[in-house]
Scaffold this motif. Sequence first.
Motif, PDB file in Angstrom:
ATOM      1  N   SER A  32      44.237   4.951  71.544  1.00 46.89           N
ATOM      2  CA  SER A  32      44.098   4.937  72.353  1.00 46.89           C
ATOM      3  C   SER A  32      42.624   5.433  72.636  1.00 46.89           C
ATOM      4  N   ALA A  33      41.568   4.506  73.728  1.00 44.11           N
ATOM      5  CA  ALA A  33      39.966   4.456  74.083  1.00 44.11           C
ATOM      6  C   ALA A  33      40.497   5.747  74.670  1.00 44.11           C
ATOM      7  N   SER A  34      39.225   6.551  74.492  1.00 44.35           N
ATOM      8  CA  SER A  34      38.588   7.433  75.502  1.00 44.35           C
ATOM      9  C   SER A  34      38.008   7.424  76.368  1.00 44.35           C
ATOM     10  N   THR A  35      38.325   6.761  77.697  1.00 45.65           N
ATOM     11  CA  THR A  35      37.448   6.419  78.821  1.00 45.65           C
ATOM     12  C   THR A  35      36.977   7.216  80.232  1.00 45.65           C
ATOM     13  N   GLN A  36      36.415   6.425  80.008  1.00 44.12           N
ATOM     14  CA  GLN A  36      35.048   7.028  81.636  1.00 44.12           C
ATOM     15  C   GLN A  36      35.542   5.838  82.712  1.00 44.12           C
ATOM     16  N   PRO A  37      35.060   6.745  83.483  1.00 39.56           N
ATOM     17  CA  PRO A  37      34.817   6.041  85.138  1.00 39.56           C
ATOM     18  C   PRO A  37      33.607   4.766  84.454  1.00 39.56           C
ATOM     19  N   LEU A  38      33.480   4.213  85.119  1.00 40.40           N
ATOM     20  CA  LEU A  38      32.118   2.925  85.320  1.00 40.40           C
ATOM     21  C   LEU A  38      31.275   3.571  85.311  1.00 40.40           C
TER      22      LEU A  38
ATOM     23  N   PRO B 222      37.268  -5.073  80.444  1.00 38.47           N
ATOM     24  CA  PRO B 222      36.462  -4.480  79.844  1.00 38.47           C
ATOM     25  C   PRO B 222      36.698  -2.928  79.861  1.00 38.47           C
ATOM     26  N   SER B 223      37.192  -2.184  80.686  1.00 38.04           N
ATOM     27  CA  SER B 223      36.576  -0.800  81.556  1.00 38.04           C
ATOM     28  C   SER B 223      38.027  -0.102  80.563  1.00 38.04           C
ATOM     29  N   THR B 224      38.359  -0.925  79.731  1.00 41.05           N
ATOM     30  CA  THR B 224      39.816  -0.140  79.179  1.00 41.05           C
ATOM     31  C   THR B 224      39.154   0.291  78.015  1.00 41.05           C
ATOM     32  N   LEU B 225      37.511  -0.131  77.357  1.00 45.26           N
ATOM     33  CA  LEU B 225      36.703   0.423  76.898  1.00 45.26           C
ATOM     34  C   LEU B 225      36.364   1.585  76.807  1.00 45.26           C
ATOM     35  N   PRO B 226      36.807   2.412  74.993  1.00 45.71           N
ATOM     36  CA  PRO B 226      35.754   3.824  75.324  1.00 45.71           C
ATOM     37  C   PRO B 226      34.083   3.573  75.690  1.00 45.71           C
ATOM     38  N   TYR B 227      33.434   4.393  76.178  1.00 45.77           N
ATOM     39  CA  TYR B 227      32.302   4.214  76.898  1.00 45.77           C
ATOM     40  C   TYR B 227      31.264   5.264  75.507  1.00 45.77           C
ATOM     41  N   GLY B 228      30.405   3.879  75.187  1.00 47.84           N
ATOM     42  CA  GLY B 228      29.157   4.395  74.216  1.00 47.84           C
ATOM     43  C   GLY B 228      27.876   3.325  74.152  1.00 47.84           C
ATOM     44  N   ARG B 229      27.529   3.416  73.356  1.00 45.56           N
ATOM     45  CA  ARG B 229      26.376   2.627  73.738  1.00 45.56           C
ATOM     46  C   ARG B 229      27.132   1.023  73.558  1.00 45.56           C
ATOM     47  N   ALA B 230      26.025   0.687  74.202  1.00 41.19           N
ATOM     48  CA  ALA B 230      25.466  -0.891  74.580  1.00 41.19           C
ATOM     49  C   ALA B 230      26.158  -1.940  73.453  1.00 41.19           C
ATOM     50  N   GLU B 231      25.671  -0.758  71.745  1.00 38.55           N
ATOM     51  CA  GLU B 231      25.429  -2.301  70.836  1.00 38.55           C
ATOM     52  C   GLU B 231      26.829  -1.779  70.236  1.00 38.55           C
ATOM     53  N   ASP B 232      27.861  -1.028  70.403  1.00 40.69           N
ATOM     54  CA  ASP B 232      29.028  -0.702  70.170  1.00 40.69           C
ATOM     55  C   ASP B 232      29.996  -0.951  70.942  1.00 40.69           C
ATOM     56  N   VAL B 233      30.174  -1.838  71.895  1.00 43.70           N
ATOM     57  CA  VAL B 233      31.136  -2.697  72.428  1.00 43.70           C
ATOM     58  C   VAL B 233      31.470  -3.748  71.959  1.00 43.70           C
ATOM     59  N   LEU B 234      32.330  -4.281  71.893  1.00 41.31           N
ATOM     60  CA  LEU B 234      32.801  -6.092  71.031  1.00 41.31           C
ATOM     61  C   LEU B 234      33.739  -6.426  71.689  1.00 41.31           C
ATOM     62  N   CYS B 235      32.983  -7.665  72.504  1.00 39.73           N
ATOM     63  CA  CYS B 235      35.057  -8.614  72.900  1.00 39.73           C
ATOM     64  C   CYS B 235      34.027  -9.814  73.404  1.00 39.73           C
ATOM     65  N   TRP B 236      35.018 -10.854  73.613  1.00 37.01           N
ATOM     66  CA  TRP B 236      35.052 -12.146  74.046  1.00 37.01           C
ATOM     67  C   TRP B 236      36.438 -12.493  74.618  1.00 37.01           C
TER      68      TRP B 236
ATOM     69  N   ALA C  46      16.175   0.170  83.921  1.00 35.10           N
ATOM     70  CA  ALA C  46      16.685   1.562  84.321  1.00 35.10           C
ATOM     71  C   ALA C  46      16.951   2.726  84.151  1.00 35.10           C
ATOM     72  N   LYS C  47      16.706   3.943  84.528  1.00 38.08           N
ATOM     73  CA  LYS C  47      16.439   5.128  84.951  1.00 38.08           C
ATOM     74  C   LYS C  47      17.614   6.044  83.755  1.00 38.08           C
ATOM     75  N   GLU C  48      18.742   5.585  83.597  1.00 43.56           N
ATOM     76  CA  GLU C  48      19.869   5.655  82.725  1.00 43.56           C
ATOM     77  C   GLU C  48      20.311   4.614  82.268  1.00 43.56           C
ATOM     78  N   PRO C  49      21.081   5.202  80.923  1.00 43.34           N
ATOM     79  CA  PRO C  49      21.769   3.629  80.402  1.00 43.34           C
ATOM     80  C   PRO C  49      22.395   2.588  81.244  1.00 43.34           C
ATOM     81  N   LEU C  50      22.521   1.501  80.330  1.00 40.10           N
ATOM     82  CA  LEU C  50      23.655  -0.066  81.515  1.00 40.10           C
ATOM     83  C   LEU C  50      25.376   0.883  80.290  1.00 40.10           C
ATOM     84  N   ASP C  51      25.521   1.102  81.262  1.00 46.01           N
ATOM     85  CA  ASP C  51      27.013   0.595  81.199  1.00 46.01           C
ATOM     86  C   ASP C  51      27.551  -0.665  81.364  1.00 46.01           C
TER      87      ASP C  51
END
Length: 425
Positions: A139-145, A31-45, A192-197
């Motif tokens: 190519s995803a623009s990833t950021q650290p978790l 999952p760390s290869t996904l680009p960082y964004g809103r929770a609603e933007d992530v698709l996973c199986w 949490a005070k910050e958005p959940l990754d």
Amino acid sequence: MTSASPDASLSALPTTVRTTATATATGLLTPSTLPYGRAEDVLCWLHGDPAQGLLGWGEAARFEVSGPDRFARAAAWWDQTVARFEIDDQVQVAGSGPLLFGSFSFEDDDRSVLVMPRVVLGVSAGQAFVTTVDGADPSASTQPLRSPGPLTWSDGQVSDEAYKKLVAAAVTAIRSGDLNKVVTARDALARAKEPLDVRALLARLSARYPQCWTYAVDGLVGATPELLVRRQGDLIFSRVLAGTGWRGGAAGSGRENPDDAVTAFLTGSGKNAEEHRYAAVSAAEALGPYCAELDVPDQPSVLRLANVVHLSTDLTGRLARPVSVLELAGALHPTAAVCGTPTPVAAAYIRSAGGLDRDRYAGPTGWLDAAGNGEFGIALRCAQVSGGTARLYAGGGIVADSVPENELDETYAKLAALRDALENA
């Protein structure tokens, strides 16, 4: 919410889909290869170790639907959408080519969501591939978790005491002869005070529960041990779980079960055997009309996870005719495992009893491709994540011998998977 006919707004949809092979499958899906964004933007199986499955990002198309015919309308929309595409699939495995992630509501009148990603990274049958829509950049623009910082916990719609009352009322209804089993549910809130990754949450779930299917669709995130249905060509598979023992302490409950006694307790429990029998029979009855062959084991096996142990039955079959995985999911939902027996009576009881608004909790969640192949699990061990808030869900099957305090402990054990993942993500 989309309420028009399935062919609405087709002119705005993408037109080209291209799938190409990549060199390495092992360890590719993290999952760390996904680009960082809103929770609603992530698709996973994801499933297994190393993980196979699908990661998606970007949104090429979306369809939202409600109503008792939501599975049929979703299938019709997808068929019409796929028919428009120019497809270059150089891999030709289940999940390659045009792909749709879906998450269906438990109740008819809640919102179901289907999303076609712009980019999919997949591993299927040992083959790694990338699918792009309308020339999207893979190519995803990833950021650290990211860590969201400390969490605060509170009751959701159903407190501990309210849940015990729900269970007690259900036992009374069952003993009066109205129904044989019903599934109750409760929730808890983490803030949490910050958005959940979500990437960090998915990474921890996938690593700790490789026997489960780790998923994310439109902010609904979890790791389910229960596969509602898989369809690959004319072969189908369904894993039915019902009957639960918890390993060690049910986190937060203050009561513990010795780990070495859990399996013996579970296999010797008449209450759990009864609960499981209802679930296995309901799945077999739903799948039977579609199958030329259907194998249903006489006795359940035991599935051991990191935090709980389940009675499990794996059904395998061969279809009598081509049927989309969406039609099979619609025929199975809701199973006795997540609703009750008789299912129509249990569903009516759940609506009348009040308590938790289940939304997409315990609904079918998964994916399908252009050929109608796919996998849909039951959205269990999950949380709805938005910004810095996560609503966690858990429930259990109630029969005549159920004890409210024990059933509350079971929900704590089931919530532990998401609590641990959130607190350590």
